[in-house]
Design a protein around this motif. Structure first.
Motif: not given
Length: 255
Positions: A54-78
């Motif tokens: 899976p490749v997770v991308r912020h639609v507005k900026t186009g920045v890809i969120i790598p797996t190691w950065a999932y810790g910044r996401l809420a449980d429900s988002d993950v």
């Protein structure tokens, strides 16, 4: 959508947005794209499994969120990301040959630690527990030095009874093996996309991680490699399997 292996999935856009687009708890719109990577056995020089990436991308900026950065996401988002990945797995239309290969599906340890997250795994096999046991390998992500080894071992055992196999994603760095020492796993995976630096830095990480985790699992996987030039280094480091990643598929996100 077709990945490197030629496996196809029939997925349509949702209201004009890319497939699997959702709004996070912070009101950001994230889009998920997928590719299929082939896991190759270094011993047999043959494809041993297919892996969903899976490749997770912020639609507005186009920045890809790598797996190691999932810790910044809420449980429900993950959990949303993990459910979308299972949905993608369920929509794959593999060829007869590819259908005989194990399918590796990344899922966050946060999600898998809950009963609901583990129960959702059959979504990848249209509710078939037998197919889950016969073909699906779960790759647990978001595991680091702070992950309780006792709970990790418990979750791995529960998954092992339901799936064909259980892998864990390694985080490169010091004491990479610490959370895995008392856990029974079929495989450990290092993603080269998680290593910051040049080709020599990646080669160094392969050698370092290989030394740290030697003997902790039967399979040691180096995925996300940019070229087959890394295969020899991976083999020397003790890796048993490798996977290439196509050009343009590596996240460009700063830590």
């Amino acid at each position: 959508m077709a990945g490197e292996s030629g496996v196809e999935a029939s997925v349509g856009p949702s209201e004009g947005l890319p497939p699997w687009t959702f709004v996070t708890t912070e009101r950001r719109i994230l889009a998920l794209d997928y590719s299929i990577e082939e896991l190759v056995s270094l011993k047999h020089a043959a494809t041993a499994a297919l892996r969903i990436r899976p490749v997770v991308r912020h639609v507005k900026t186009g920045v890809i969120i790598p797996t190691w950065a999932y810790g910044r996401l809420a449980d429900s988002d993950v959990e949303s990301i993990d459910r979308a990945t299972l949905d993608f797995a369920g929509r794959l239309r593999p060829s007869e040959t590819e259908a005989k290969l194990p399918l590796i599906i990344p899922q966050s340890f946060r999600t898998l630690a809950g009963r609901r997250g583990r129960a959702s795994l059959t979504q990848a096999t249209h509710g078939s527990a037998a197919a889950l046991k016969a073909r699906i390998i779960i790759e647990m992500t978001e595991i680091d030095r702070g992950t309780p080894s006792g709970r990790l071992n418990e979750v791995a055992a529960l998954l092992g009874s339901a799936c064909k196999g259980v892998f864990a994603r390694l985080q490169p760095g010091r004491d990479v093996a610490a959370p895995m020492k008392d856990v029974r796993l079929q495989g450990l995976a290092l993603d080269a996309g998680d290593v910051v630096g040049s080709d020599s830095d990646i080669a160094g990480a392969l050698l370092d991680v290989g030394q740290q985790v030697q003997g902790l699992a039967p399979l040691l996987i180096a995925q996300g490699l940019s070229s087959d030039g890394f295969f020899a280094v991976a083999e020397v480091a003790g890796f048993t399997h490798v996977a290439l990643r196509g050009e343009g598929q590596t996240p460009e996100a700063s830590r």
